[in-house]
Design a protein around this motif. Sequence first.
Motif, PDB file in Angstrom:
ATOM      1  N   LYS A  47       0.831  -1.191   0.000  1.00  0.00           N
ATOM      2  CA  LYS A  47       0.000   0.000   0.000  1.00  0.00           C
ATOM      3  C   LYS A  47       0.876   1.256   0.000  1.00  0.00           C
ATOM      4  O   LYS A  47       0.593   2.233  -0.696  1.00  0.00           O
ATOM      5  N   GLY A  48       1.945   1.205   0.779  1.00  0.00           N
ATOM      6  CA  GLY A  48       2.843   2.359   0.890  1.00  0.00           C
ATOM      7  C   GLY A  48       3.460   2.709  -0.449  1.00  0.00           C
ATOM      8  O   GLY A  48       3.529   3.878  -0.844  1.00  0.00           O
ATOM      9  N   GLU A  49       3.903   1.675  -1.183  1.00  0.00           N
ATOM     10  CA  GLU A  49       4.524   1.914  -2.491  1.00  0.00           C
ATOM     11  C   GLU A  49       3.518   2.502  -3.468  1.00  0.00           C
ATOM     12  O   GLU A  49       3.850   3.377  -4.263  1.00  0.00           O
ATOM     13  N   VAL A  50       2.306   1.999  -3.406  1.00  0.00           N
ATOM     14  CA  VAL A  50       1.266   2.529  -4.288  1.00  0.00           C
ATOM     15  C   VAL A  50       1.022   4.000  -3.978  1.00  0.00           C
ATOM     16  O   VAL A  50       0.921   4.838  -4.877  1.00  0.00           O
ATOM     17  N   ALA A  51       0.980   4.317  -2.685  1.00  0.00           N
ATOM     18  CA  ALA A  51       0.740   5.695  -2.283  1.00  0.00           C
ATOM     19  C   ALA A  51       1.879   6.592  -2.773  1.00  0.00           C
ATOM     20  O   ALA A  51       1.645   7.665  -3.341  1.00  0.00           O
ATOM     21  N   LEU A  52       3.119   6.140  -2.579  1.00  0.00           N
ATOM     22  CA  LEU A  52       4.279   6.914  -3.028  1.00  0.00           C
ATOM     23  C   LEU A  52       4.194   7.175  -4.527  1.00  0.00           C
ATOM     24  O   LEU A  52       4.383   8.298  -5.013  1.00  0.00           O
ATOM     25  N   CYS A  53       3.899   6.109  -5.249  1.00  0.00           N
ATOM     26  CA  CYS A  53       3.811   6.213  -6.698  1.00  0.00           C
ATOM     27  C   CYS A  53       2.706   7.177  -7.103  1.00  0.00           C
ATOM     28  O   CYS A  53       2.874   8.007  -7.999  1.00  0.00           O
ATOM     29  N   ALA A  54       1.577   7.109  -6.419  1.00  0.00           N
ATOM     30  CA  ALA A  54       0.453   7.989  -6.751  1.00  0.00           C
ATOM     31  C   ALA A  54       0.827   9.440  -6.490  1.00  0.00           C
ATOM     32  O   ALA A  54       0.571  10.325  -7.316  1.00  0.00           O
ATOM     33  N   ILE A  55       1.497   9.682  -5.355  1.00  0.00           N
ATOM     34  CA  ILE A  55       1.874  11.065  -5.021  1.00  0.00           C
ATOM     35  C   ILE A  55       2.846  11.620  -6.060  1.00  0.00           C
ATOM     36  O   ILE A  55       2.659  12.719  -6.591  1.00  0.00           O
ATOM     37  N   LEU A  56       3.872  10.815  -6.360  1.00  0.00           N
ATOM     38  CA  LEU A  56       4.860  11.281  -7.341  1.00  0.00           C
ATOM     39  C   LEU A  56       4.201  11.539  -8.694  1.00  0.00           C
ATOM     40  O   LEU A  56       4.507  12.514  -9.375  1.00  0.00           O
ATOM     41  N   SER A  57       3.289  10.657  -9.075  1.00  0.00           N
ATOM     42  CA  SER A  57       2.618  10.832 -10.367  1.00  0.00           C
ATOM     43  C   SER A  57       1.815  12.116 -10.394  1.00  0.00           C
ATOM     44  O   SER A  57       1.832  12.853 -11.383  1.00  0.00           O
ATOM     45  N   VAL A  58       1.103  12.364  -9.306  1.00  0.00           N
ATOM     46  CA  VAL A  58       0.296  13.584  -9.264  1.00  0.00           C
ATOM     47  C   VAL A  58       1.211  14.809  -9.370  1.00  0.00           C
ATOM     48  O   VAL A  58       0.916  15.769 -10.098  1.00  0.00           O
ATOM     49  N   ILE A  59       2.349  14.757  -8.684  1.00  0.00           N
ATOM     50  CA  ILE A  59       3.290  15.880  -8.766  1.00  0.00           C
ATOM     51  C   ILE A  59       3.778  16.070 -10.199  1.00  0.00           C
ATOM     52  O   ILE A  59       3.802  17.177 -10.732  1.00  0.00           O
ATOM     53  N   VAL A  60       4.149  14.941 -10.842  1.00  0.00           N
ATOM     54  CA  VAL A  60       4.643  15.026 -12.216  1.00  0.00           C
ATOM     55  C   VAL A  60       3.580  15.617 -13.140  1.00  0.00           C
ATOM     56  O   VAL A  60       3.849  16.524 -13.938  1.00  0.00           O
ATOM     57  N   ILE A  61       2.354  15.127 -13.001  1.00  0.00           N
ATOM     58  CA  ILE A  61       1.285  15.628 -13.870  1.00  0.00           C
ATOM     59  C   ILE A  61       1.029  17.109 -13.607  1.00  0.00           C
ATOM     60  O   ILE A  61       0.866  17.905 -14.530  1.00  0.00           O
ATOM     61  N   ALA A  62       1.033  17.486 -12.323  1.00  0.00           N
ATOM     62  CA  ALA A  62       0.805  18.891 -11.979  1.00  0.00           C
ATOM     63  C   ALA A  62       1.892  19.772 -12.583  1.00  0.00           C
ATOM     64  O   ALA A  62       1.607  20.817 -13.183  1.00  0.00           O
ATOM     65  N   ILE A  63       3.137  19.350 -12.437  1.00  0.00           N
ATOM     66  CA  ILE A  63       4.240  20.127 -13.010  1.00  0.00           C
ATOM     67  C   ILE A  63       4.061  20.272 -14.509  1.00  0.00           C
ATOM     68  O   ILE A  63       4.210  21.351 -15.083  1.00  0.00           O
ATOM     69  N   PHE A  64       3.680  19.158 -15.151  1.00  0.00           N
ATOM     70  CA  PHE A  64       3.518  19.220 -16.602  1.00  0.00           C
ATOM     71  C   PHE A  64       2.429  20.196 -17.004  1.00  0.00           C
ATOM     72  O   PHE A  64       2.593  20.996 -17.920  1.00  0.00           O
ATOM     73  N   VAL A  65       1.314  20.147 -16.302  1.00  0.00           N
ATOM     74  CA  VAL A  65       0.196  21.029 -16.672  1.00  0.00           C
ATOM     75  C   VAL A  65       0.566  22.487 -16.415  1.00  0.00           C
ATOM     76  O   VAL A  65       0.351  23.363 -17.257  1.00  0.00           O
ATOM     77  N   ILE A  66       1.165  22.746 -15.241  1.00  0.00           N
ATOM     78  CA  ILE A  66       1.480  24.134 -14.882  1.00  0.00           C
ATOM     79  C   ILE A  66       2.508  24.727 -15.850  1.00  0.00           C
ATOM     80  O   ILE A  66       2.412  25.884 -16.248  1.00  0.00           O
ATOM     81  N   PHE A  67       3.482  23.914 -16.237  1.00  0.00           N
ATOM     82  CA  PHE A  67       4.549  24.448 -17.088  1.00  0.00           C
ATOM     83  C   PHE A  67       4.366  24.075 -18.555  1.00  0.00           C
ATOM     84  O   PHE A  67       5.299  24.192 -19.341  1.00  0.00           O
TER      85      PHE A  67
END
Lengths: 235, 277
Positions: B138-158
């Motif tokens: 569960k922890g790994e899934v959560a980490l992966c989800a958080i990182l993905s959301v950050i990556v997507i957010a960065i992509f959209v913002i920039f």
Amino acid sequence: MSYIEVKNLSVGYDGVAVEKNINFTVGKGDYLCIVGENGSGKTTLMKTLLGLNDPLRGQIIFGEDLTKNEIGYLPQQTEVQKDFPASVQEIVLSGCLSACGLRPFYNKAEKALADENIRRMGIEDLKSRCYRELSGGQQQRVLLARALCATRKVLLLDEPVSGLDPKVTASLYELIKDLNKEGITIIMVSHDIEAAVKYASHILHIGDELFFGTKTDYLKSSAGKMFTDSKKEVN
Amino acid sequence: MDKLALYMSYPFVRYAVIVGVLIALCSSLLGVTLVLKRFSFIGDGLSHVAFGAISIAAVLSLTNEMVLILPITIVSAILLLRTGQNTKIKGDAAIAMISVAALAFGYLIMNIFSTSSNLSGDVCSTLFGSTSILTLTKGEVALCAILSVIVIAIFVIFYNKIFAVTFDENFARATGVNAGAYNLMIAVVIAVIIVLAMNLVGSLLISALVIFPALSAMRLFKSFKSVTICSAVLSVICALAGILTSILAGTPVGSTIVAVDVAAFGICALVGMLKKG
Ligand SMILES: Nc1ncnc2c1ncn2[C@@H]1O[C@H](COP(=O)(O)OP(=O)(O)OP(=O)(O)O)[C@@H](O)[C@H]1O
Ligand SMILES: [Mg+2]
């Protein structure tokens, strides 16, 4: 105080100077043409003015509420790959980017400005076309529209008419002249000495012989004579 | 279908699907930029670096491999994208150099120091993707989800900045856009994606995840926005189809996803040709 003042500037690559001791000033509303043979360092000078290359020596002073990022630029060659998917509108809009600062998206005013410049360049019908599928002249107009989005003050053009047919060339010159009349300062590199003499207010000649001055002074100078003489020989 | 429903009722299968889709989405977003910047192979190079880092971590028997792998990969990404701008060392040569060197040293180190009894099995699973995607906590899934959301957010913002820097870096710099900073950001983000994606498809197949959706989308669309959206959608569909097929048919996850991506590219190329002609 002038817009741009260049003092004892040496330009070049990796510490090796291509051209030394360049001095000139550009005032608000001027139309400066930079002329000189192939390889004399015109593009290098342009890049140095834009901050893409570091000056080897000397100074470039931006005066009178002109900051470095208020300069629009039409490059001599854009290294755009053949397969780059980008619509005309996307490209023109990207000229507004520096005005955006840290804001992530373009606002209404910027979109309107892009549309306005697209209209001004007469490329409305190409708006959603793919850039790489346009002809050279059409591409040039797109890039000019982009440059106009980046500035209301100074426009740097590096051989804007190379590869264009006489008709398009003439209309592009007229367009640039109109922009100049609207108050945009023009700095243009050109091999077309005839057009330079016709449209420019000032001329900077670089190469073996350096010259900077008004158009009338240029025609009297030795550098100018060389050019006009060679033209007579050709004719 | 019943079989699928049954599998989906297991949490580890759901985790695998979630993580797979997120990684596919992230990698496809930057894929367009990387392909256009002629950095198609950066995924390969970086994943080999990550492989080298994994072997060092294994030798040092670190419990949390990430603390070593992520920084090393990020630093390599920055170095690679730096040399890419310097025309004297061509980007592709630099990537090839680092990638094979890291691969060789990684295997060498593992071979010399490893205490594991199943060395070739370990190596194989890092290269071709392990089944570890089916054993995610569960922890790994959560980490992966958080990182993905950050990556997507960065992509959209920039997004607009990334477009400008990709299309004409000199113009962007000339008009006062800090292109260097954005290149750095792209490098860091791609390193994070690679490290994430290694679990899914392994280090040999990562490039497929990065470049295939982008190339497929480029057959069909002509504006940056539509290509980006299309490649994201394609990538998610292919990952989903690949993971489900591999669960049902018992095939290896990584290679199945890549096979689906290849098939999608074939279809897109065909459609693109028909559209033209
Ligand atoms: N990236 C570079 N690195 C090193 N030297 C360069 C580079 N680009 C150009 N030069 C050299 O600098 C000199 C000036 O080049 P530049 O492009 O400024 O000429 P130019 O006046 O614009 O010529 P043209 O009329 O053909 O456009 C040339 O001798 C060229 O070989
Ligand atoms: Mg030039």
